[in-house]
Write an enzyme that holds these catalytic residues in place. Structure first.
Site, PDB file in Angstrom:
ATOM      1  N   ASN A 148      16.850  36.133 -20.942  1.00 21.26           N
ATOM      2  CA  ASN A 148      15.691  34.918 -21.098  1.00 21.26           C
ATOM      3  C   ASN A 148      14.039  36.076 -21.702  1.00 21.26           C
ATOM      4  O   ASN A 148      13.349  36.008 -22.327  1.00 21.26           O
ATOM      5  CB  ASN A 148      14.570  35.001 -19.618  1.00 21.26           C
ATOM      6  CG  ASN A 148      13.467  34.798 -19.783  1.00 21.26           C
ATOM      7  OD1 ASN A 148      12.544  33.409 -20.040  1.00 21.26           O
ATOM      8  ND2 ASN A 148      12.559  35.526 -19.242  1.00 21.26           N
ATOM      9  N   ASP A 241       7.178  30.070 -19.079  1.00 25.96           N
ATOM     10  CA  ASP A 241       7.832  30.382 -20.251  1.00 25.96           C
ATOM     11  C   ASP A 241       7.936  31.997 -19.698  1.00 25.96           C
ATOM     12  O   ASP A 241       9.111  32.836 -19.768  1.00 25.96           O
ATOM     13  CB  ASP A 241       7.219  30.194 -21.522  1.00 25.96           C
ATOM     14  CG  ASP A 241       8.139  30.741 -22.756  1.00 25.96           C
ATOM     15  OD1 ASP A 241       9.533  31.652 -22.091  1.00 25.96           O
ATOM     16  OD2 ASP A 241       8.475  30.691 -23.326  1.00 25.96           O
ATOM     17  N   ASP A 249      11.359  34.808 -27.378  1.00 27.57           N
ATOM     18  CA  ASP A 249      11.220  33.521 -28.441  1.00 27.57           C
ATOM     19  C   ASP A 249      12.648  32.878 -29.439  1.00 27.57           C
ATOM     20  O   ASP A 249      13.208  33.257 -30.542  1.00 27.57           O
ATOM     21  CB  ASP A 249      10.163  33.882 -29.632  1.00 27.57           C
ATOM     22  CG  ASP A 249       9.776  32.623 -30.961  1.00 27.57           C
ATOM     23  OD1 ASP A 249      10.136  31.637 -29.960  1.00 27.57           O
ATOM     24  OD2 ASP A 249       8.954  32.534 -30.826  1.00 27.57           O
ATOM     25  N   ASP A 278      20.815  33.335 -16.263  1.00 27.29           N
ATOM     26  CA  ASP A 278      19.837  34.077 -15.079  1.00 27.29           C
ATOM     27  C   ASP A 278      18.654  33.605 -15.469  1.00 27.29           C
ATOM     28  O   ASP A 278      18.198  33.368 -17.105  1.00 27.29           O
ATOM     29  CB  ASP A 278      19.208  35.394 -15.231  1.00 27.29           C
ATOM     30  CG  ASP A 278      18.582  36.335 -14.609  1.00 27.29           C
ATOM     31  OD1 ASP A 278      19.008  36.017 -13.374  1.00 27.29           O
ATOM     32  OD2 ASP A 278      17.501  37.615 -14.938  1.00 27.29           O
ATOM     33  N   HIS A 282      12.961  29.283 -16.932  1.00 24.76           N
ATOM     34  CA  HIS A 282      11.553  30.780 -18.139  1.00 24.76           C
ATOM     35  C   HIS A 282      12.052  30.405 -19.710  1.00 24.76           C
ATOM     36  O   HIS A 282      11.302  31.070 -19.719  1.00 24.76           O
ATOM     37  CB  HIS A 282      11.984  31.139 -17.633  1.00 24.76           C
ATOM     38  CG  HIS A 282      11.068  32.067 -16.292  1.00 24.76           C
ATOM     39  ND1 HIS A 282      10.018  31.430 -15.017  1.00 24.76           N
ATOM     40  CD2 HIS A 282      12.140  32.241 -14.748  1.00 24.76           C
ATOM     41  CE1 HIS A 282      10.187  32.268 -14.268  1.00 24.76           C
ATOM     42  NE2 HIS A 282      11.342  32.559 -13.613  1.00 24.76           N
ATOM     43  N   GLU A 308      20.716  29.737 -12.890  1.00 25.56           N
ATOM     44  CA  GLU A 308      19.468  30.154 -10.808  1.00 25.56           C
ATOM     45  C   GLU A 308      18.560  29.373 -12.055  1.00 25.56           C
ATOM     46  O   GLU A 308      17.738  29.846 -12.990  1.00 25.56           O
ATOM     47  CB  GLU A 308      20.175  31.918 -11.637  1.00 25.56           C
ATOM     48  CG  GLU A 308      18.971  32.217 -10.719  1.00 25.56           C
ATOM     49  CD  GLU A 308      17.604  33.136 -10.709  1.00 25.56           C
ATOM     50  OE1 GLU A 308      16.959  33.375  -9.897  1.00 25.56           O
ATOM     51  OE2 GLU A 308      17.425  33.145 -11.573  1.00 25.56           O
TER      52      GLU A 308
END
Length: 558
Positions: A148, A241, A249, A278, A282, A308
């Site tokens: 992420n 996000d 990105d 993970d 997001h 997750e």
């Protein structure tokens, strides 16, 4: 090794799985007595599989964790652990980092970066040694992939951004301005080995700090084209996000190429059996779907994949699973929330424990658990299951008939360190429950849900597992009263004498000619009854599990 696999399209169902999915049609309060069939005596009966989360948040910062796990693996295998979810092994922001503040995907403790060669968990050589032990024992390893964001940049650089409302990321606060963001990643210690990619501000969507003005906040980067938050993320806070650090990105072609390259590389480099993703709520669903397809085409077509997605909302999780083509499992967050609430209730209704959970409605894509590194006390997603309810919770995820995949937490097996330390869960009896799952939790299931504070079930056994031995489980949430329940274990067990493997309920239960027995349980307790002469029972009764992993002493059975 045993690795649950979820193909991109819905898995075909065996007769037992189809029967199990009938449970999802239950009302909030299930029938008082019900029967769920398992595989027939002449049908295959797959061995039960258990996952182990092989770390907790407060593990020592001594860079010896890979070595500890390698030493502990024989004992873990002996109690029935098949696959291990290990911590993020990529280089983090500093030598004591747990790895979620990820710096370099391609540094597994091999290069002198961020003040250390090794990660908190150890060096790359020690990781390789641990993987070799796992292969020898037939234990699958699931990698914890943090895709992420990136943290601990090598330098800051100017870029244009606009500050957004942290409680609604769709609302801009003020006008665009030039800030100085920590988004420059050269990975100089690695010198381009494994990947030539270097990251700059345009590879990210935002950050939480302007170095120029020494200002904290949520800053969305601006640039040519359609630079913006990803749209296919969770809608909490308007658009979730942005989570932390420099937010990747995933629509950037160079980022996608580098991440796809990493997915192949980590599979080839280590020989893992799956990935835990993970913080999937997001970042872009489209990216993760494409990433999974790339893995399936290259190195991971039989890997187990779990995400997750932390949200206590069955509908949201179910829709996400469907959009991922049922290839991705999710951790059953609603179940953990239910367990935490029930454990703290004065008079809990145990019959409602599976209400609105993945385990009930989407068991083929559910990973059940009781605690993890985030839910432990003072964790970022604290959801405490009280110590006197731990055995109840583990019995529910380990010993029932369900295709859901249970995961046992390191802190429950070995205890938790730190200022909020606690001993192993279930009075040290959790290893026996895990092994009982491996040996006896087979065959059809009779459930007895006739009381709010005392529920039970029996597993009838299967001829191919422990010579057909089964088990009977009783859960009592009352803090004041003993309880008992008359339950049927099948006529084929007539004449047997059953005892409690936990040694918390005294005495013997004699099974009558129709397969019935009356099973007792103490106040706020659990009893797990098995034929005293069952195959494997002697080893279970004499199981000695050394839960002081920091002494690196293995399990011994006699």
């Amino acid at each position: 090794m045993n690795v649950p696999f979820r193909p991109l399209q819905k898995a075909s169902k065996s007769a037992s799985q189809a029967a199990q999915e009938a449970l999802s049609s239950q009302s909030d309060i299930p029938p008082k007595v019900s029967y769920t069939p398992g595989p027939g005596p002449n049908e295959p009966c797959p061995e039960n599989v258990t996952m182990f989360q092989a770390f907790e948040w407060n593990c020592p910062k001594d860079q010896k964790h890979w070595t500890r796990l390698a030493t502990a693996m024989p004992s873990l295998k002996a109690i029935g652990i098949d696959n291990m979810w290990i911590p993020p092994g990529c280089k983090g922001g500093w030598h004591g980092s747990n790895g979620y503040d990820i710096y370099d995907l391609y540094d597994l403790g091999e290069f002198q970066q961020k003040d250390s060669k090794g990660t908190k968990w150890g060096t790359k050589d020690e990781l390789d040694d641990m993987m070799a032990v796992a292969r020898k024992l037939g234990i699958g390893i699931y990698w914890d992939a943090v895709l992420n964001h990136k943290a601990a940049a090598d330098f800051s650089e100017p870029c244009y951004a606009v500050k957004v409302d942290p409680k609604d990321r769709t609302k801009e606060l003020g006008k665009p301005t030039e800030i100085e963001a920590w988004t420059g990643f050269d990975f100089a210690g690695r010198k381009g080995r494994y990947s030539p990619m270097k990251y700059r501000w345009h590879h990210f969507t935002g950050t939480d700090y302007d170095h120029r003005t020494q200002t904290n906040g949520v800053f969305k980067f601006l640039g040519r084209g359609k630079k913006d938050w990803a749209k296919d993320v969770d809608d909490e806070l308007g658009n979730y996000d942005y989570l932390m650090f420099a937010d990747v990105d995933h629509s950037n072609p160079e980022v996608r190429e580098d991440f796809f390259r990493w997915g192949e590389w980590i599979g080839q480099e280590l020989g893992i059996s799956g990935i835990r993703f993970d913080a999937v709520k997001h970042y872009s669903e489209e990216f993760l779907r494409d990433f999974i397809r790339h893995l399936d085409r290259t190195v991971g077509n039989k890997w187990f994949l779990v995400g997750e997605y932390w949200r206590d909302d069955l509908e949201v999780l179910a829709r996400y699973i469907k959009r991922m083509g049922n290839r991705l499992s999710l951790f059953d967050v609603p179940l953990v929330s239910n367990l935490a609430r029930l454990s703290m209730a004065r008079k809990p209704d145990l019959r409602l424990v599976f209400k609105d959970t993945l385990a009930l409605h989407h068991p083929l894509n559910a990973v059940t658990f009781v605690q993890n590194h985030d839910t432990q006390e003072r964790g970022s997603l604290e959801a405490i299951v009280t110590p006197d309810f731990m055995a109840h919770a583990h019995a529910l995820i380990l010993l029932r008939l369900s295709p859901a995949y249970p995961c046992v937490f390191y802190g429950d097996l070995y205890g938790i360190l730190g200022s909020r330390s606690r001993p192993p869960a279930c009075g040290g009896k959790l290893p026996k429950m895990i092994l009982a799952r491996k040996l006896y939790a087979y065959g059809g299931m009779n459930e007895y849900l006739d009381e709010k504070e005392c529920i039970g079930w029996t597993r009838l056994g299967h001829p191919s597992r422990s010579n057909g031995a089964g088990l009977a489980v009783l859960l009592n949430s009352s803090r004041a009263s003993y309880a008992h329940k008359r339950m049927n274990v099948g006529k084929h067990h007539a004449g047997e004498t059953w005892t409690d493997i936990m040694n918390w309920a005294w005495g013997e239960v004699c099974i009558d000619k129709e397969g019935w027995g009356t099973f007792p349980v103490g106040p706020r307790s659990v009893s797990v009854w098995v034929n005293a002469r069952a195959e494997g029972r002697r080893g279970l009764d004499h199981l000695v599990f050394d839960d002081d992993i920091y002494k690196q002493v293995a399990c011994v059975t006699s």
